[in-house]
Design a protein around this motif. Sequence first.
Motif, PDB file in Angstrom:
ATOM      1  N   LYS A 278       0.795  -1.293  -0.003  1.00  0.00           N
ATOM      2  CA  LYS A 278      -0.129   0.085  -0.035  1.00  0.00           C
ATOM      3  C   LYS A 278       0.990   1.157   0.142  1.00  0.00           C
ATOM      4  O   LYS A 278       0.278   2.175  -0.053  1.00  0.00           O
ATOM      5  N   SER A 279       2.308   0.935   0.090  1.00  0.00           N
ATOM      6  CA  SER A 279       3.131   2.418   0.037  1.00  0.00           C
ATOM      7  C   SER A 279       4.210   2.388  -1.052  1.00  0.00           C
ATOM      8  O   SER A 279       4.697   1.400  -1.474  1.00  0.00           O
ATOM      9  N   VAL A 280       4.399   3.518  -1.369  1.00  0.00           N
ATOM     10  CA  VAL A 280       5.626   3.825  -2.342  1.00  0.00           C
ATOM     11  C   VAL A 280       6.381   4.953  -1.632  1.00  0.00           C
ATOM     12  O   VAL A 280       6.021   5.984  -1.078  1.00  0.00           O
ATOM     13  N   HIS A 281       7.796   4.738  -1.908  1.00  0.00           N
ATOM     14  CA  HIS A 281       8.500   5.782  -1.336  1.00  0.00           C
ATOM     15  C   HIS A 281       9.827   6.206  -2.378  1.00  0.00           C
ATOM     16  O   HIS A 281      10.376   5.477  -3.115  1.00  0.00           O
ATOM     17  N   LEU A 282      10.379   7.231  -1.768  1.00  0.00           N
ATOM     18  CA  LEU A 282      11.615   7.992  -2.405  1.00  0.00           C
ATOM     19  C   LEU A 282      12.861   7.624  -1.619  1.00  0.00           C
ATOM     20  O   LEU A 282      12.534   7.997  -0.208  1.00  0.00           O
ATOM     21  N   SER A 283      13.850   6.833  -1.896  1.00  0.00           N
ATOM     22  CA  SER A 283      15.000   6.508  -1.159  1.00  0.00           C
ATOM     23  C   SER A 283      15.891   7.768  -1.088  1.00  0.00           C
ATOM     24  O   SER A 283      15.546   8.862  -1.834  1.00  0.00           O
ATOM     25  N   PRO A 284      16.807   8.155   0.060  1.00  0.00           N
ATOM     26  CA  PRO A 284      17.625   9.320   0.074  1.00  0.00           C
ATOM     27  C   PRO A 284      18.374   9.523  -1.477  1.00  0.00           C
ATOM     28  O   PRO A 284      18.739  10.440  -1.494  1.00  0.00           O
ATOM     29  N   SER A 285      18.600   8.290  -2.096  1.00  0.00           N
ATOM     30  CA  SER A 285      19.535   8.449  -3.125  1.00  0.00           C
ATOM     31  C   SER A 285      18.549   8.956  -4.508  1.00  0.00           C
ATOM     32  O   SER A 285      19.010   8.942  -5.640  1.00  0.00           O
ATOM     33  N   GLY A 286      17.245   9.073  -4.385  1.00  0.00           N
ATOM     34  CA  GLY A 286      16.294   9.327  -5.305  1.00  0.00           C
ATOM     35  C   GLY A 286      15.659   8.080  -6.005  1.00  0.00           C
ATOM     36  O   GLY A 286      15.035   8.216  -6.812  1.00  0.00           O
ATOM     37  N   GLN A 287      15.776   6.828  -5.411  1.00  0.00           N
ATOM     38  CA  GLN A 287      15.245   5.879  -6.176  1.00  0.00           C
ATOM     39  C   GLN A 287      13.821   5.882  -5.575  1.00  0.00           C
ATOM     40  O   GLN A 287      13.365   5.789  -4.604  1.00  0.00           O
ATOM     41  N   VAL A 288      12.705   5.277  -6.467  1.00  0.00           N
ATOM     42  CA  VAL A 288      11.281   5.101  -6.225  1.00  0.00           C
ATOM     43  C   VAL A 288      11.446   3.422  -5.604  1.00  0.00           C
ATOM     44  O   VAL A 288      11.863   2.485  -6.347  1.00  0.00           O
ATOM     45  N   VAL A 289      10.977   3.243  -4.425  1.00  0.00           N
ATOM     46  CA  VAL A 289      11.252   1.792  -3.771  1.00  0.00           C
ATOM     47  C   VAL A 289       9.667   1.369  -3.400  1.00  0.00           C
ATOM     48  O   VAL A 289       9.077   2.287  -2.843  1.00  0.00           O
ATOM     49  N   TRP A 290       9.360   0.354  -3.629  1.00  0.00           N
ATOM     50  CA  TRP A 290       8.072  -0.367  -3.028  1.00  0.00           C
ATOM     51  C   TRP A 290       8.280  -1.600  -2.916  1.00  0.00           C
ATOM     52  O   TRP A 290       9.330  -2.299  -3.269  1.00  0.00           O
ATOM     53  N   ALA A 291       6.977  -2.486  -2.228  1.00  0.00           N
ATOM     54  CA  ALA A 291       7.040  -3.831  -2.221  1.00  0.00           C
ATOM     55  C   ALA A 291       6.039  -4.457  -2.842  1.00  0.00           C
ATOM     56  O   ALA A 291       4.992  -3.891  -3.090  1.00  0.00           O
ATOM     57  N   THR A 292       6.168  -5.704  -3.434  1.00  0.00           N
ATOM     58  CA  THR A 292       5.315  -6.190  -4.231  1.00  0.00           C
ATOM     59  C   THR A 292       5.390  -7.794  -4.329  1.00  0.00           C
ATOM     60  O   THR A 292       6.410  -8.451  -3.954  1.00  0.00           O
ATOM     61  N   ALA A 293       4.106  -8.506  -4.316  1.00  0.00           N
ATOM     62  CA  ALA A 293       4.204 -10.130  -4.404  1.00  0.00           C
ATOM     63  C   ALA A 293       4.297 -10.279  -5.944  1.00  0.00           C
ATOM     64  O   ALA A 293       3.492  -9.791  -6.882  1.00  0.00           O
ATOM     65  N   ILE A 294       4.745 -11.067  -6.310  1.00  0.00           N
ATOM     66  CA  ILE A 294       4.689 -11.784  -8.024  1.00  0.00           C
ATOM     67  C   ILE A 294       4.379 -13.276  -7.750  1.00  0.00           C
ATOM     68  O   ILE A 294       4.677 -14.120  -6.687  1.00  0.00           O
TER      69      ILE A 294
END
Length: 442
Positions: free
Chosen positions: A222-238
Motif C-alpha cells: 500500500k505504500s511507495v517511497h523515495l529513497s535518500p538517493s532518489g530511487q523509487v522503492v516499493w514492495a510487491t508480490a509476484i
Amino acid sequence: MKRLYSALFCSVLLISSCTNLENADPAQRKTFVKFYEGASSMTAASIEPTEKGYIILANVEQTVDANTLFFTVVFEVDDQGHRLGNFFSFPNGTGKSIKSLSNGGYVIVGDSISVQADAEQAANVTVSSLRTLIVNESFDLIRSFTLTDSNPNVNAIKEDFFGGAVTVAADGRIFILGTFKEGVVNQASAPEKQLLFVRNPDLSPNWSNDFDLADNTYQNAKSVHLSPSGQVVWATAIADIQGAFNRSWLAIPAVQDSAIYSNFSHFGQTTTQFMVPSDIQPAFNPSLGFGVVGTYSSQTDGSAGNMFFVRVRANGLIDPNTIRYFDGIDSFNGTVAVDAAQSSILDQGKAICSTKDGGFLVAGTLVTNPQKGNGGKDIFLVKVNTFGSPIWMKTLGGIGDEEVTAVRLAKDGGLIVCGTNTIGDYSSVFLMKLDENGNLEN
C-alpha cells in the motif's frame, strides 16, 4: 471547484460526531480509542500525519435501488482523536492512499468505479479507472485526473486500472503506483501488471512506465517511497501467470527517477509458498532502509498464515537475515519469532511504521480461537528491533472484528493505530493511541 457533496451520501451516512469508549473525559490523554461512525458502514483506508493531528481516508459503499454507490471520505482529527470540522465525500470512487503536498493540501489516489449491469461484455460490468484527486487544506477539490480505457468501441473489453499508492517529492512531483489489466478475453484471470507514473504539481505528465516480468501478475503493497538517493522503492508480490496467488514471492523494485530498474531484489522465488507484502515504510534513520510487513503461509491457499517482517537496505536489497515470522499463539510462548511453517492460528501482516530507537512496529490481525483473542479478528502488534528480533508483543480487541489499516509514530513517541471495527454487517473507523510499549492506559 467547490468540494463535492453528495446529498444522498449525507442523508444516508448521518455522521454527527465521533464516539469513543471514554468520551466524558476532557483531559489530555496519553492513550485513547476513538470511533467514527454513522448510519452506513465506513472502512479505513489510510492515514496522514499533520501539524494538528491526522487526516483519515475512508470509504463508504452503499446499495440504493439495486445500484452500488462508492464514496471516498476524508476528515481531520487532532492529536487526541477529536474530529476537526466536517466529513467530506467524493462520489463515484474509492480512496487507497493520501499524502500531503509540498505547497499545502493533499493528493488522494484510488479507483473510479463504473458499474454497468447491462454491459455486453461480462468484463465491462464493473470497470475500474485509476483516479487522482488534488484537494486543498479545506478539502475543496482543486483538480483531478483519471487514467481510464479510452477505446471508443463500446463492445470492446475495457482495460482496468487500479490506484494503489502515492508519494510526493520535495520538488512537488507526485509519484503514483498502480496496476492494470489488459482488455483481453478471460480478463479476470489475466495478469495484473505494475504501473508507475509521475505527475507535476499541476497533474501534467512527467514520466511513466509499466513494469512486467515474464507476464507474471503482481500485488503491490500500500505504500511507495523515495529513497535518500532518489530511487523509487516499493514492495510487491509476484505470482505465476494467470493471477491466482497459489505460488507467490516477495520482490522489492527500486527504480531510478528515469524509470529504469536499479535493483529488483527477490525473496522466496525458488520455493513454494503464499507470500504477499502489505506495507513498506522507511526506518527512522533513512540510511537503515525500510521495513516490510505482510502475510506468509507454507500453504499456497494462504491458510495457516503468519505475519512476516523483513528489512530492506536503503538501496532496495532485501536482507534475508532479518526475515521473521510471527504466530498469534506460538510466538507468545517465550515471545519469539517462529519457523516459517509453524502456525497455530491465522495471522495476517497489515501495516508497519518505524520507531525512534531504530526498530519497527509490525501490525496485523489474528483470527482468534479459544486459546487466544476476544472473538473474530483482533489486532496483533509486534515491536521488533532493527534486525527483526521481537521486543514485545500485544493483542488488542473487543466485540466484532478489528482490522489494522495503518500504524504511525506519534510525536511524543507513542503509537497510532488506525483501522476498521466490524460488528455484524456494520463497520466503523477507529483510531487508537498506545504508549511506546503498546499499552492502552488511563
